[in-house]
Scaffold this active site. Structure first.
Site, short mmCIF file in Angstrom:
data_model
loop_
_atom_site.label_atom_id
_atom_site.label_comp_id
_atom_site.label_asym_id
_atom_site.label_seq_id
_atom_site.Cartn_x
_atom_site.Cartn_y
_atom_site.Cartn_z
CG ASN A 24 -5.24 3.75 9.43
OD1 ASN A 24 -5.61 4.73 8.78
ND2 ASN A 24 -4.24 3.82 10.29
N GLY A 77 0.82 -1.22 0.00
CA GLY A 77 0.00 0.00 0.00
C GLY A 77 0.85 1.26 0.00
CG HIS A 81 -0.25 -6.52 4.93
ND1 HIS A 81 -0.24 -6.19 6.26
CD2 HIS A 81 0.10 -5.40 4.26
CE1 HIS A 81 0.12 -4.91 6.39
NE2 HIS A 81 0.34 -4.41 5.19
CB CYS A 106 3.52 3.45 14.32
SG CYS A 106 3.81 3.63 16.06
CB SER A 153 -2.12 -3.03 1.18
OG SER A 153 -1.19 -3.83 1.87
N1 PLP Z 1 -2.93 2.97 4.14
C1 PLP Z 1 -3.61 2.55 5.22
C2 PLP Z 1 -4.95 3.14 5.51
C3 PLP Z 1 -3.08 1.57 6.05
O1 PLP Z 1 -3.76 1.17 7.12
C4 PLP Z 1 -1.80 1.03 5.73
C5 PLP Z 1 -1.17 0.03 6.63
O2 PLP Z 1 -1.20 0.15 7.83
C6 PLP Z 1 -1.13 1.50 4.59
C7 PLP Z 1 -1.73 2.46 3.83
C8 PLP Z 1 0.19 0.96 4.19
O3 PLP Z 1 0.07 -0.29 3.56
P1 PLP Z 1 1.30 -1.30 3.50
O4 PLP Z 1 1.51 -1.82 4.88
O5 PLP Z 1 0.89 -2.37 2.54
O6 PLP Z 1 2.48 -0.54 2.98
#
Ligand code: PLP
Length: 380
Positions: free
Chosen positions: A150, A68, A200, A322, A198
């Site tokens: 998130n 992501g 995962h 984090c 993303s």
């Molecule tokens: N965007 C959001 C809303 C997320 O929750 C996350 C991961 O925590 C990301 C982007 C980043 O994705 P990735 O872990 O695949 O780099």
């Protein structure tokens, strides 16, 4: 152990595991023209079709990335570069750091798009800001807005915002990382020009993701090299990761009915926590992801709760997990006007494809017991 941290990473789905093992066994480069190479290419393109189908798009508009973060970075830097910096990034106040930090690092001015106290983008403010947008002075407006948050799970009015931005001649980058597999993502209905995904968070592996790109949307590559992914993201593709992503996206796409069950169980858990312990649930007055519950009880610090819940056999996280594992002040809750004293007591529970009603019941029971024990200690 009850796993209630799907928004950090969802457990790997069996379909993804099987697809990954099969891809690993091919052992060839999808760019090679020989038989094994063609077999690898087939796996890659199958996954591309699966991911595209899961978002109502077409395969040729999907560019695979390492996750992501990279998809978001490609959209932000790639659009700014293609526009020669003649643009302004309007970044919502509740974006993930992947968006906020990449925007700050891009070669363009950044403004904040504010949210209401319910955690949703303030469409009136956006409309006002864009009504008299001066394209000559400020360049193309690029809104960076996630589909679902998130931390709180709050779903954003992306389609409405996109209509406003497009009217002003702008572009929309949407981080749909948390939405995929939890609510329907349909790129046509969403109206964004770039959509980041993303693997995962959906039951695929870590280290795979994708950027969906509206045909014709401006984008300049960030990674140059062998010309993979339509020369927009060079580097030999992570075949097994991508195969797992495709399989997970397909499985998630078949499974939205189960998400309704999660919402039901989540709501029952929240009702119990509210009635027994008077917790505050963040974002509860608006549409949220069905799997997410972010709540706080004044005076009960998040890190204490996370540790106590871990000991009680429930894996939860505080605010946004984090990478350093440290608890940081939640910018999302701050943007919603939540006072620091309450925000620092917020924990996030998030569930998914493997969760059961019992998991929610046991989370509530464990939390109430942990809170009770703390209260008794304090009054002793
Ligand atoms: N965007 C959001 C809303 C997320 O929750 C996350 C991961 O925590 C990301 C982007 C980043 O994705 P990735 O872990 O695949 O780099």
């Amino acid at each position: 152990m009850i796993y209630a941290d799907y928004n950090a990473t969802a457990p790997l789905r069996p379909e993804a595991h099987t697809a990954m093992m099969a891809a690993l066994d091919i052992g060839a480069n999808p760019s090679s023209v020989h038989g094994p190479g063609r077999a690898a290419r087939k796996v890659l393109e199958t996954a591309r079709s699966q991911v595209a189908a899961a978002i109502g798009g077409i395969a040729q508009d999907v560019i695979f990335t390492s996750g992501g973060t990279e998809a978001i970075a490609l959209a932000i830097h790639g659009s700014v570069r293609k526009l020669d910096g003649d643009c302004t990034l309007l970044v919502s106040a509740i974006e993930h750091e992947a968006s906020a930090k990449n925007a700050g690092f891009a070669n363009a001015p950044v403004e904040t798009a504010y949210v209401n106290t319910n955690g949703q983008l303030d469409l009136d403010q956006l409309q006002q800001r864009l009504r008299n947008w001066d394209l000559t002075a400020s360049g193309t407006p690029i809104l960076v807005l996630m589909m679902a948050n998130n931390e709180t799970g709050v779903i954003q009015p992306v389609a409405e915002a996109a209509a406003i931005v497009h009217e002003a001649g702008g572009l929309v980058i949407c981080d749909a990382v948390q939405a995929l597999g939890k609510i329907q993502v349909n790129v046509s209905l969403l109206g964004a020009d770039y959509v980041a995904l993303s693997a995962h968070k959906t039951g695929g592996p870590q280290g795979a993701g994708a950027l969906w790109l509206r045909a014709g949307a401006p984008l300049m590559a960030g990674l140059l090299g062998g010309g993979q992914e339509r020369s927009l993201r060079s580097g030999t593709e992570n075949l097994s990761g991508i195969a797992g992503f495709g399989a997970a996206a397909e499985a998630a796409n078949r499974n939205y009915m189960f998400m309704d069950k999660l919402a039901e169980w989540r709501d029952a858990m929240e009702a119990e926590l509210k009635s027994v312990a008077g917790v505050t649930i963040f974002g509860e007055s608006v549409a949220r992801l069905p799997n997410t519950s972010n709540f706080a009880a004044e005076g009960f610090r998040a890190e204490t709760q996370v540790m106590a819940m871990d000991l009680a056999g429930v894996a939860v996280s505080s605010g946004s997990a984090c990478s350093s594992g440290k608890v940081k002040r939640s910018l999302v809750l701050a943007a919603m006007g939540v006072p620091d004293s309450l925000a620092e007591c917020a924990i996030r529970t998030s569930y998914g494809w493997k969760s059961s009603e019992e998991d929610f019941r046991r989370t509530a029971a464990a939390w109430l017991e942990v809170a009770d024990r703390r209260r008794m200690k304090e009054t002793a």
